[in-house]
Design a protein around this motif. Structure first.
Motif, PDB file in Angstrom:
ATOM      1  N   ILE A 153     -56.769  56.107  47.218  1.00  0.00           N
ATOM      2  CA  ILE A 153     -57.154  54.888  47.994  1.00  0.00           C
ATOM      3  C   ILE A 153     -55.780  54.187  48.443  1.00  0.00           C
ATOM      4  O   ILE A 153     -55.200  53.767  47.766  1.00  0.00           O
ATOM      5  CB  ILE A 153     -58.228  53.794  47.370  1.00  0.00           C
ATOM      6  CG1 ILE A 153     -59.498  54.744  47.351  1.00  0.00           C
ATOM      7  CG2 ILE A 153     -58.585  52.687  48.281  1.00  0.00           C
ATOM      8  CD1 ILE A 153     -60.524  54.108  46.417  1.00  0.00           C
ATOM      9  N   PHE A 154     -55.833  53.671  49.874  1.00  0.00           N
ATOM     10  CA  PHE A 154     -54.767  53.038  50.453  1.00  0.00           C
ATOM     11  C   PHE A 154     -55.357  51.809  51.190  1.00  0.00           C
ATOM     12  O   PHE A 154     -55.753  52.023  51.934  1.00  0.00           O
ATOM     13  CB  PHE A 154     -54.009  53.813  51.189  1.00  0.00           C
ATOM     14  CG  PHE A 154     -52.706  53.096  51.803  1.00  0.00           C
ATOM     15  CD1 PHE A 154     -52.186  51.935  51.401  1.00  0.00           C
ATOM     16  CD2 PHE A 154     -51.989  53.865  52.932  1.00  0.00           C
ATOM     17  CE1 PHE A 154     -51.182  51.203  51.888  1.00  0.00           C
ATOM     18  CE2 PHE A 154     -50.891  53.333  53.705  1.00  0.00           C
ATOM     19  CZ  PHE A 154     -50.299  52.130  52.983  1.00  0.00           C
ATOM     20  N   MET A 155     -55.284  50.736  50.496  1.00  0.00           N
ATOM     21  CA  MET A 155     -56.115  49.663  51.075  1.00  0.00           C
ATOM     22  C   MET A 155     -54.895  48.572  51.415  1.00  0.00           C
ATOM     23  O   MET A 155     -53.767  48.363  50.799  1.00  0.00           O
ATOM     24  CB  MET A 155     -57.126  48.973  50.140  1.00  0.00           C
ATOM     25  CG  MET A 155     -56.592  48.243  49.031  1.00  0.00           C
ATOM     26  SD  MET A 155     -57.702  47.212  48.369  1.00  0.00           S
ATOM     27  CE  MET A 155     -58.620  48.164  47.411  1.00  0.00           C
ATOM     28  N   ILE A 156     -55.346  47.841  52.688  1.00  0.00           N
ATOM     29  CA  ILE A 156     -54.873  46.513  53.047  1.00  0.00           C
ATOM     30  C   ILE A 156     -55.823  45.367  52.701  1.00  0.00           C
ATOM     31  O   ILE A 156     -56.881  45.527  52.875  1.00  0.00           O
ATOM     32  CB  ILE A 156     -54.696  46.523  54.608  1.00  0.00           C
ATOM     33  CG1 ILE A 156     -53.634  47.569  55.223  1.00  0.00           C
ATOM     34  CG2 ILE A 156     -54.327  45.202  55.226  1.00  0.00           C
ATOM     35  CD1 ILE A 156     -53.823  47.581  56.983  1.00  0.00           C
ATOM     36  N   GLU A 157     -55.196  44.355  51.996  1.00  0.00           N
ATOM     37  CA  GLU A 157     -55.865  43.182  51.568  1.00  0.00           C
ATOM     38  C   GLU A 157     -55.407  42.095  51.551  1.00  0.00           C
ATOM     39  O   GLU A 157     -54.158  41.848  51.289  1.00  0.00           O
ATOM     40  CB  GLU A 157     -56.609  43.567  50.305  1.00  0.00           C
ATOM     41  CG  GLU A 157     -57.554  42.547  49.802  1.00  0.00           C
ATOM     42  CD  GLU A 157     -58.678  42.533  50.916  1.00  0.00           C
ATOM     43  OE1 GLU A 157     -59.647  43.297  51.126  1.00  0.00           O
ATOM     44  OE2 GLU A 157     -58.669  41.363  51.355  1.00  0.00           O
ATOM     45  N   HIS A 158     -56.014  40.926  52.036  1.00  0.00           N
ATOM     46  CA  HIS A 158     -55.305  39.381  51.828  1.00  0.00           C
ATOM     47  C   HIS A 158     -55.488  39.090  50.452  1.00  0.00           C
ATOM     48  O   HIS A 158     -55.011  38.316  49.964  1.00  0.00           O
ATOM     49  CB  HIS A 158     -55.894  38.515  52.960  1.00  0.00           C
ATOM     50  CG  HIS A 158     -55.298  38.727  54.089  1.00  0.00           C
ATOM     51  ND1 HIS A 158     -53.951  38.376  54.019  1.00  0.00           N
ATOM     52  CD2 HIS A 158     -55.411  38.618  55.344  1.00  0.00           C
ATOM     53  CE1 HIS A 158     -53.570  38.416  55.397  1.00  0.00           C
ATOM     54  NE2 HIS A 158     -54.477  38.861  56.135  1.00  0.00           N
ATOM     55  N   ASP A 159     -56.815  39.424  49.968  1.00  0.00           N
ATOM     56  CA  ASP A 159     -57.149  38.690  48.612  1.00  0.00           C
ATOM     57  C   ASP A 159     -56.418  38.976  47.545  1.00  0.00           C
ATOM     58  O   ASP A 159     -56.572  40.102  47.025  1.00  0.00           O
ATOM     59  CB  ASP A 159     -58.774  39.091  48.438  1.00  0.00           C
ATOM     60  CG  ASP A 159     -59.423  38.240  47.467  1.00  0.00           C
ATOM     61  OD1 ASP A 159     -58.787  38.093  46.237  1.00  0.00           O
ATOM     62  OD2 ASP A 159     -60.211  37.800  47.802  1.00  0.00           O
ATOM     63  N   MET A 160     -55.487  38.296  47.123  1.00  0.00           N
ATOM     64  CA  MET A 160     -54.592  38.453  46.086  1.00  0.00           C
ATOM     65  C   MET A 160     -55.286  39.198  44.441  1.00  0.00           C
ATOM     66  O   MET A 160     -54.795  40.147  43.947  1.00  0.00           O
ATOM     67  CB  MET A 160     -53.560  37.379  45.595  1.00  0.00           C
ATOM     68  CG  MET A 160     -52.646  37.388  46.780  1.00  0.00           C
ATOM     69  SD  MET A 160     -51.602  38.904  46.594  1.00  0.00           S
ATOM     70  CE  MET A 160     -50.294  38.332  47.334  1.00  0.00           C
ATOM     71  N   ARG A 161     -56.367  38.548  44.302  1.00  0.00           N
ATOM     72  CA  ARG A 161     -57.075  38.515  43.217  1.00  0.00           C
ATOM     73  C   ARG A 161     -57.422  40.101  43.181  1.00  0.00           C
ATOM     74  O   ARG A 161     -57.318  40.819  42.180  1.00  0.00           O
ATOM     75  CB  ARG A 161     -58.154  37.734  43.009  1.00  0.00           C
ATOM     76  CG  ARG A 161     -57.983  37.031  41.503  1.00  0.00           C
ATOM     77  CD  ARG A 161     -58.786  35.764  41.587  1.00  0.00           C
ATOM     78  NE  ARG A 161     -59.880  35.605  40.506  1.00  0.00           N
ATOM     79  CZ  ARG A 161     -61.021  34.935  40.836  1.00  0.00           C
ATOM     80  NH1 ARG A 161     -61.079  34.414  41.985  1.00  0.00           N
ATOM     81  NH2 ARG A 161     -61.932  34.775  39.918  1.00  0.00           N
ATOM     82  N   PHE A 162     -58.405  40.464  44.223  1.00  0.00           N
ATOM     83  CA  PHE A 162     -58.859  41.724  44.364  1.00  0.00           C
ATOM     84  C   PHE A 162     -57.529  42.748  44.531  1.00  0.00           C
ATOM     85  O   PHE A 162     -57.772  43.775  43.527  1.00  0.00           O
ATOM     86  CB  PHE A 162     -59.329  41.514  45.993  1.00  0.00           C
ATOM     87  CG  PHE A 162     -60.335  43.055  46.107  1.00  0.00           C
ATOM     88  CD1 PHE A 162     -61.702  42.960  45.650  1.00  0.00           C
ATOM     89  CD2 PHE A 162     -59.951  43.955  46.877  1.00  0.00           C
ATOM     90  CE1 PHE A 162     -62.382  43.757  45.859  1.00  0.00           C
ATOM     91  CE2 PHE A 162     -60.694  45.031  47.295  1.00  0.00           C
ATOM     92  CZ  PHE A 162     -62.054  44.861  46.621  1.00  0.00           C
ATOM     93  N   VAL A 163     -56.345  42.558  45.070  1.00  0.00           N
ATOM     94  CA  VAL A 163     -55.480  43.451  45.236  1.00  0.00           C
ATOM     95  C   VAL A 163     -54.857  43.671  43.729  1.00  0.00           C
ATOM     96  O   VAL A 163     -54.727  44.948  43.270  1.00  0.00           O
ATOM     97  CB  VAL A 163     -54.334  43.184  46.082  1.00  0.00           C
ATOM     98  CG1 VAL A 163     -53.115  44.311  45.972  1.00  0.00           C
ATOM     99  CG2 VAL A 163     -54.954  43.294  47.477  1.00  0.00           C
ATOM    100  N   MET A 164     -54.525  42.718  43.171  1.00  0.00           N
ATOM    101  CA  MET A 164     -53.945  42.667  41.741  1.00  0.00           C
ATOM    102  C   MET A 164     -54.983  43.476  40.789  1.00  0.00           C
ATOM    103  O   MET A 164     -54.550  43.801  40.029  1.00  0.00           O
ATOM    104  CB  MET A 164     -53.744  41.387  41.279  1.00  0.00           C
ATOM    105  CG  MET A 164     -52.621  40.516  41.997  1.00  0.00           C
ATOM    106  SD  MET A 164     -51.000  41.485  42.220  1.00  0.00           S
ATOM    107  CE  MET A 164     -50.022  40.516  43.260  1.00  0.00           C
TER     108      MET A 164
END
Lengths: 289, 262
Positions: B207-218
């Motif tokens: 999975i390769f994702m773009i995301e703004h939500d830092m908590r989600f990404v971290m």
């Protein structure tokens, strides 16, 4: 009884057979519309089919089955050639390009008098089309389209109509599927032209112009393009309407235009709209409980 | 360690006229796991996806998918090669039912020809049945199977995102690109989607994702790349990224500016 029936047939056979012609034409534009393309070349494809078949019958003496085949293949080839540069156009630009193609076809027919009889058309075409030819053609067309709709091809058309970019990213070859719809539509229009030419005794270039193109579009939109029933129903009503409203014959094109505007404004899905029927039915059910 | 990365962008750039949206971008997405691409608005993140899926041509550099250069390939060919994506602004087929949406994703995997289609041969029927069963399975992965025959337009925003995910999986991808999968979701929906993405990743999809939500990404990504003004400014694990001064600067502004002000 039998006598009354045969009298009825003699009087109305042309009308009944043009039901078939118009059903094929409405289905031919339904194909491109179901793929999200507003292509207006169907009258021209019909003309190419009609002229190809009439010339092959009269000047080369081909047998009728071969003539029908050629009457479908010629417009398919034309569709392939003009489709390559124009199908990447979207919306109204495609409509304009295909309308222009229709004009080109009409002018070529008028100016190749030796072959096509020019503005006067071709007269004396043998009336080889029997009622069952027409019926068989409509039934075959409906069967093929019905099978397509229930397969990956139908789903691909629908996906392209809804969102071309997303369809491509689903692994659908958008260009090839649009071309398929365009070519199959041309084949149906050519079939209609061929059968009709061998029914009406004569053809002339006026029949395959802008008016006819708008009429084909109106029949399909009026009936509704959400299913196969729509175009058939729409074409039937539009064939019978002029007979019923014969006093208004002079205003026929105007009536067509008004109907198209009203449908687009008030019944954008056409008169045959299963979703709306379900809604009505559902509401009634809800009222009962 | 695998020798070949799943996806490799080498010195990729993309210019719109004089505007350099991406400049010398190098990203290596390893096989397996979840890779995140973050960055402020307008950094060029979605452009990376548009280049990778063939919607836009690159202005320079090469993009390799499992070692194969994808330059000049059309979107449907790239999808068939094994890359699927979702969109930031959802693009499901609204007038179709959920199950039809998912089956559209299997278009290239259904093996029957014109004859099979017209005659409804045994082959045709078994392929269509298999597609239907698989579509139900994929819908159950995102817990939407109970709505399989609803019209997609009637779904809530969060459900539409999940449908898009199921539809992308239907193309049998090896690499799944998710463009801001939790945008516009509430925190309950976000937590649920995080579980679902973990499950999907555990099934072997990269999975390769773009995301703004830092908590989600971290919380999800093992590797993160940070894009700012069209350039990669940092790459590494979540902890490295969190403490990288350049990343902090890109997101929060420079510390010494406030010192100067004082």
């Amino acid at each position: 009884m039998m006598e009354a029936l045969s009298t009825f047939w003699v009087i109305h056979s042309n009308l009944i057979l043009s039901l078939g012609t118009n059903a094929l034409l409405a289905l031919s534009i339904w194909l491109t519309l179901s793929c999200g393309m507003l292509a207006m070349a169907n009258a021209a494809f019909m003309g190419i089919g009609a002229y190809t078949s009439a010339i092959l019958t009269m000047q080369f003496g081909w047998p009728f089955p071969a003539v029908i085949l050629a009457g479908m293949l010629a417009p398919m080839l034309a569709a392939l050639i003009i489709g390559l540069p124009t199908l990447r156009l979207s919306g109204v630009y495609l409509a304009m390009a295909t309308l222009a193609f229709g004009e080109v076809v009409r002018i070529v027919i008028i100016n190749t008098e030796l072959l096509t009889g020019g503005i006067g058309g071709i007269a004396g075409i043998p009336t080889s089309t029997e009622w069952w030819h027409m019926l068989l053609a409509v039934v075959c067309a409906l069967f093929v389209l019905w099978r397509m709709r229930r397969s990956k091809v139908g789903r691909a058309f629908e996906a392209i109509r809804e969102d071309e970019t997303a369809a491509g990213l689903m692994g659908i070859n958008v260009g090839a599927n649009k071309m398929l719809a365009f070519i199959l539509g041309a084949a149906l229009a050519g079939l209609a032209g061929t059968l009709n030419a061998h029914l009406t005794f004569m053809i002339d270039p006026k029949e395959f112009g802008f008016d006819r193109g708008v009429e084909i579009l109106t029949m399909a939109i009026f009936g509704g393009i959400g299913s196969l029933v729509g175009p058939v129903l729409g074409s039937a009503i539009f064939t019978l309407l002029p007979t019923v409203l014969s006093p208004l014959a002079d205003f026929r094109l105007m009536v067509n235009g008004v109907v198209l505007v009203l449908i687009v404004l008030f019944l954008p899905n056409g008169i045959w709209d299963p979703a709306r029927f379900k809604q009505w039915f559902g509401r009634k059910q809800g009222a009962r409980t | 360690m695998n020798a070949l990365p799943m996806l490799q962008l080498q010195n990729v750039s993309r210019h719109f006229g004089g505007l350099k949206v991406l400049e010398d971008v190098n990203i290596e997405v390893p096989e397996g796991g979840v890779f995140g691409l973050i960055g402020p608005n307008g950094a060029g993140k979605t452009t990376v996806f548009n280049l990778t899926t063939g919607l836009l041509p690159t202005s320079g550099g090469t993009i390799r998918f499992q070692g194969r250069d994808i330059a000049g390939m059309k979107p449907h060919q790239i999808t068939q090669a094994g890359i699927a994506r979702t969109f930031q602004n959802i693009r499901i087929f609204k007038e179709m039912s959920l199950i039809e949406n998912v089956i559209v994703g299997m278009h290239a995997k259904l093996r029957y020809g014109a004859v099979g289609l017209l005659a409804a041969t045994a082959r045709f029927r078994s392929e269509e049945r298999r597609a239907r069963e698989r579509a139900h399975e994929l819908l159950s992965w995102v817990r939407l199977d109970h709505k399989a025959h609803d019209v997609a337009d009637n779904l809530s925003y969060g459900e539409q995102r999940k449908l898009e995910l199921a539809r992308a999986l239907a193309t049998e991808p090896k690499l799944l690109l998710l463009d801001e999968p939790v945008a516009g979701m509430n925190s309950g929906e976000k937590t649920e989607l995080m579980h679902e993405i973990r499950n999907i990743s555990a099934r072997g999809y990269t999975i390769f994702m773009i995301e703004h939500d830092m908590r989600f990404v971290m919380g999800l990504c093992e590797h993160i790349a940070v894009l700012n003004f069209g350039r990669i400014i940092a790459q590494g694990g979540p902890d490295e990224i969190r403490n990288d001064p350049q990343v902090i600067e890109a997101y929060l502004g420079r510390e010494d500016e406030s010192e100067v002000a004082q």
